[in-house]
Design an enzyme around this catalytic site. Sequence first.
Site, PDB file in Angstrom:
ATOM      1  N   GLU A 252      -8.119  40.320  19.055  1.00  0.00           N
ATOM      2  CA  GLU A 252      -9.180  39.434  19.535  1.00  0.00           C
ATOM      3  C   GLU A 252     -10.261  39.397  18.472  1.00  0.00           C
ATOM      4  O   GLU A 252     -10.560  40.421  17.856  1.00  0.00           O
ATOM      5  CB  GLU A 252      -9.833  39.960  20.826  1.00  0.00           C
ATOM      6  N   ILE A 253     -10.828  38.240  18.236  1.00  0.00           N
ATOM      7  CA  ILE A 253     -12.103  38.135  17.530  1.00  0.00           C
ATOM      8  C   ILE A 253     -13.010  37.365  18.473  1.00  0.00           C
ATOM      9  O   ILE A 253     -12.641  36.283  18.933  1.00  0.00           O
ATOM     10  CB  ILE A 253     -11.973  37.392  16.190  1.00  0.00           C
TER      11      ILE A 253
END
Length: 423
Positions: A308-309
């Site tokens: 995830e970013i």
Amino acid sequence: MATGSARYVRYILVTFFILAVFYFVSNSADVATPLRTQVPKPTTNGQAGSASDVKNESPNSGKITTNYDASQYPMAMTPNDPGWNDLAGIKEGPRMNATFVTLARNSDVWEIAKSIRQVEDRFNRRYNYDWVFLNDKPFDEVFKRVTSSLVSGKTHYGLIPEEHWSFPEWIDQDKAAKVRQDMKERKIIYGDSVSYRHMCRFESGFFFRQELMMNYEYYWRVEPSVELFCDVHYDPFRFMHENKKKYSFVLSLYEYYETIPTLWDSVKKFIKNHPEHIVAGNSMGFLSDDDGDTYNKCHFLAQWSNFEIGSLTWLRSKAYIDYFESLDHDGGFFYERWGDAPVHSIAAALMLKKEEIHFFNDIAYYHVPFTHCPTGQKLRTALKCHCNPDDNFDWKGYSCTSKYFEVNNMDKPEGWDTEEKKD
């Protein structure tokens, strides 16, 4: 007597010389290694966490700032952009207030070492972003020594508070134990695991509220045993900031229904109680094929890929906190086995506008058992990828990535139909 006086004068001169050299060296060292500018730690309701020590005080060439002229620091987004092959040395320009974050145990040290090498070699050696490590037990010296030697930015080690890694008071322990036994008998993956449930609840509602994480605005989640197949030619944190993105992914999947049978019921209850948190122009079509009556089980694959970013500011918002607390009190993390991937995905799809969610086709990623290999032969060559496109999960039958493109009325990457035929 004259000889003794001369000797005395020489002693004085030598002493002054040594002191002068020491003063010059000390002050020169201070000037030569400026540390990265840090923003003040914000205060927030519900802030919790226990910070440990900091290792690896490597300087960062860029300063954390959001007040800059992006045109003065262009990012090479395509092979035709200037600087595309400029992958050596420290990249000049601004840095976002961002960090990598890893949830790990001491026994994970050699697997996370592999992940760090992948991230550093493909990206971070040119940007020197920090890395936060979190654990429900104190990190040992081996873990700290190995990880701090590999990270080009600063490393921080945090101890998770017990209340963030335990059963909340409203959980019926007997009921939860029976659920785990039933799932074990039905051979549901991680069905009888207590620690896995604590992990899912922690990642859903607490990692972004740890004391160390309060210093940052963006995070990139990396966990043990991952691989980056291609070079990352630009700063994804800057891309997120400049394009007003708040959540991103590289893989999507249908969730295992037996682990979330009542999750959508809880979500619908939240929607009814908090309509103010549901934004116009959302991605409900990604989650439901009947306008929200039922859940189609699609989610962005954070739980299994550990990628995830995203925006920490969004996760710490009242909207998301209300959402998490509503789900948490319904007990599904322990009475079923709700994963953080569907929890995050549903929140992003309902609380963010479509254009605030991004698919990183050009960040190639692997975590057992799924692979994201960028679609398009030209792109893979330009990115210097070493992944097999036949392993790309994006266009397989159990992927939800096609639905993401359809909901957003986006053209799929060149070559997707060729990969689809290999399913």
